[in-house]
Enzyme design. Structure first.
Site, mmCIF file in Angstrom:
data_model
loop_
_atom_site.group_PDB
_atom_site.id
_atom_site.type_symbol
_atom_site.label_atom_id
_atom_site.label_comp_id
_atom_site.label_asym_id
_atom_site.label_seq_id
_atom_site.Cartn_x
_atom_site.Cartn_y
_atom_site.Cartn_z
ATOM 1 N N ARG A 141 29.252 -3.944 52.041
ATOM 2 C CA ARG A 141 29.854 -5.376 51.382
ATOM 3 C C ARG A 141 29.042 -6.472 51.930
ATOM 4 O O ARG A 141 28.764 -6.297 53.147
ATOM 5 C CB ARG A 141 31.318 -5.551 51.894
ATOM 6 C CG ARG A 141 32.002 -6.730 51.253
ATOM 7 C CD ARG A 141 33.662 -6.783 51.650
ATOM 8 N NE ARG A 141 34.047 -8.060 51.107
ATOM 9 C CZ ARG A 141 34.973 -8.107 50.457
ATOM 10 N NH1 ARG A 141 35.393 -6.994 49.821
ATOM 11 N NH2 ARG A 141 35.600 -9.272 49.956
ATOM 12 N N HIS A 200 31.215 -7.456 41.791
ATOM 13 C CA HIS A 200 32.226 -6.765 42.599
ATOM 14 C C HIS A 200 32.910 -5.690 41.772
ATOM 15 O O HIS A 200 34.227 -5.870 41.466
ATOM 16 C CB HIS A 200 33.187 -8.043 42.920
ATOM 17 C CG HIS A 200 34.104 -7.822 44.008
ATOM 18 N ND1 HIS A 200 33.923 -6.466 44.713
ATOM 19 C CD2 HIS A 200 35.193 -8.529 44.433
ATOM 20 C CE1 HIS A 200 34.845 -6.841 45.747
ATOM 21 N NE2 HIS A 200 35.665 -7.950 45.557
ATOM 22 N N GLN A 254 36.676 -4.115 42.966
ATOM 23 C CA GLN A 254 37.657 -5.132 42.388
ATOM 24 C C GLN A 254 38.290 -4.958 41.110
ATOM 25 O O GLN A 254 39.423 -4.967 40.755
ATOM 26 C CB GLN A 254 37.436 -6.716 42.829
ATOM 27 C CG GLN A 254 38.488 -7.693 42.300
ATOM 28 C CD GLN A 254 39.597 -7.540 43.336
ATOM 29 O OE1 GLN A 254 39.498 -7.387 44.492
ATOM 30 N NE2 GLN A 254 40.904 -7.541 42.861
ATOM 31 N N ASP A 260 39.085 -17.181 40.325
ATOM 32 C CA ASP A 260 38.804 -16.674 41.804
ATOM 33 C C ASP A 260 38.406 -18.133 42.238
ATOM 34 O O ASP A 260 38.551 -18.947 41.866
ATOM 35 C CB ASP A 260 37.529 -15.754 41.445
ATOM 36 C CG ASP A 260 37.013 -15.080 42.806
ATOM 37 O OD1 ASP A 260 37.911 -15.074 43.759
ATOM 38 O OD2 ASP A 260 36.047 -14.740 42.884
ATOM 39 N N CYS A 294 41.613 -12.165 42.557
ATOM 40 C CA CYS A 294 41.199 -10.950 43.348
ATOM 41 C C CYS A 294 41.751 -11.302 44.835
ATOM 42 O O CYS A 294 41.817 -10.494 45.782
ATOM 43 C CB CYS A 294 39.715 -10.716 43.369
ATOM 44 S SG CYS A 294 38.864 -12.084 43.804
ATOM 45 N N ARG A 328 44.053 -2.102 45.011
ATOM 46 C CA ARG A 328 42.792 -2.048 45.558
ATOM 47 C C ARG A 328 42.816 -0.658 46.152
ATOM 48 O O ARG A 328 41.593 0.122 46.278
ATOM 49 C CB ARG A 328 42.511 -3.274 46.454
ATOM 50 C CG ARG A 328 42.259 -4.548 45.814
ATOM 51 C CD ARG A 328 40.716 -4.381 45.338
ATOM 52 N NE ARG A 328 39.743 -5.011 46.417
ATOM 53 C CZ ARG A 328 38.522 -4.724 46.689
ATOM 54 N NH1 ARG A 328 37.939 -3.878 45.958
ATOM 55 N NH2 ARG A 328 37.866 -5.467 47.507
HETATM 56 N N1 NVA Z 1 33.953 -14.092 44.583
HETATM 57 C C1 NVA Z 1 34.464 -13.961 45.975
HETATM 58 C C2 NVA Z 1 35.220 -12.726 45.941
HETATM 59 C C3 NVA Z 1 36.215 -12.461 47.005
HETATM 60 C C4 NVA Z 1 36.896 -10.974 46.911
HETATM 61 C C5 NVA Z 1 33.649 -13.991 47.025
HETATM 62 O O1 NVA Z 1 32.354 -13.180 46.559
HETATM 63 O O2 NVA Z 1 33.799 -14.342 47.947
#
Ligand code: NVA
Length: 204
Positions: free
Chosen positions: A4, A31, A34, A122, A161, A189
């Site tokens: 990540r 992502h 997710q 989001d 998310c 998840r």
């Molecule tokens: N768009 C957000 C998703 C977090 C799960 C990020 O990248 O921080």
């Protein structure tokens, strides 16, 4: 290996040298993990993916990119209401369109949500991004509140998310409301990610 990170080039480089599967746990580009959980949540919510109308509101970010990728793979449609200057990565849009998905980018929140089966948003500021006042101002008309949710189908589901900034991208009424499946989505998840591991081990 699950990574990540921020710059997507890091995962490409890791995958180039790794002798085992590399899972994208989130990058600034996409992502996908997710979205596996989101699709499970949508199906559990009684909806079929082919032909589904999914509305996205807000930032054209990594989560939207992966939703668009999934639209191409599973045959559903995305109408994204995003302010000018915050469009999703067009490579995802073009690939999904080439697979037959309808991907619309619109500048009006109600136009994006009208008739939708699923409404998704989001955070307006993703990890690693700095809080920019002009971005937050541009996002204001794309907040999902009850009147906006009212133009979606009456049985539409709301997904996020998490973590959410309640009061910014979504009102408390919608976030805590009966159409919100955000906590099922969060639980999913773990189940969805187990399926990804099984796939990596060649079990499915
Ligand atoms: N768009 C957000 C998703 C977090 C799960 C990020 O990248 O921080």
């Amino acid at each position: 290996i699950m990574i990540r990170t921020d710059d997507h080039a890091k995962i490409e480089e890791l995958a180039e040298y790794a002798s085992v599967p590399v899972i994208n746990g989130l990058t600034d580009l996409s992502h996908p993990c997710q979205i596996v959980a989101d699709l499970l949540t949508i199906v559990e919510g009684g909806k079929a993916l082919p032909g589904l109308e999914l509305a996205w509101l807000g930032d054209g970010n990594n989560v939207l990119a992966s939703l668009i990728e999934a639209a191409g793979l599973f045959g559903f449609n995305v109408r994204a209401g995003v302010p000018q200057g915050y469009d999703p990565d067009m490579r995802f849009v073009e690939a999904a369109r080439a697979q037959g998905a309808r991907i619309d980018i619109v500048r009006d929140a109600a136009e994006a949500v009208a008739g939708a089966d699923i409404v998704v948003t989001d955070t307006w500021v993703s990890m690693g991004q700095t809080h920019a006042e002009d971005k937050l101002r541009a996002m204001e008309p794309f907040r999902i509140d009850a009147p906006l949710m009212g133009v979606a189908k009456s049985d539409a589901l709301f997904l996020h998310c998490l973590p959410a900034h309640v009061g910014d991208e979504v009102s408390e009424e919608v976030f805590e409301g009966s159409q919100s499946v955000v906590f099922d989505e969060a639980e999913n998840r773990i189940h969805a990610q187990k399926s990804i591991l099984r796939w990596c081990f060649g079990q499915i």
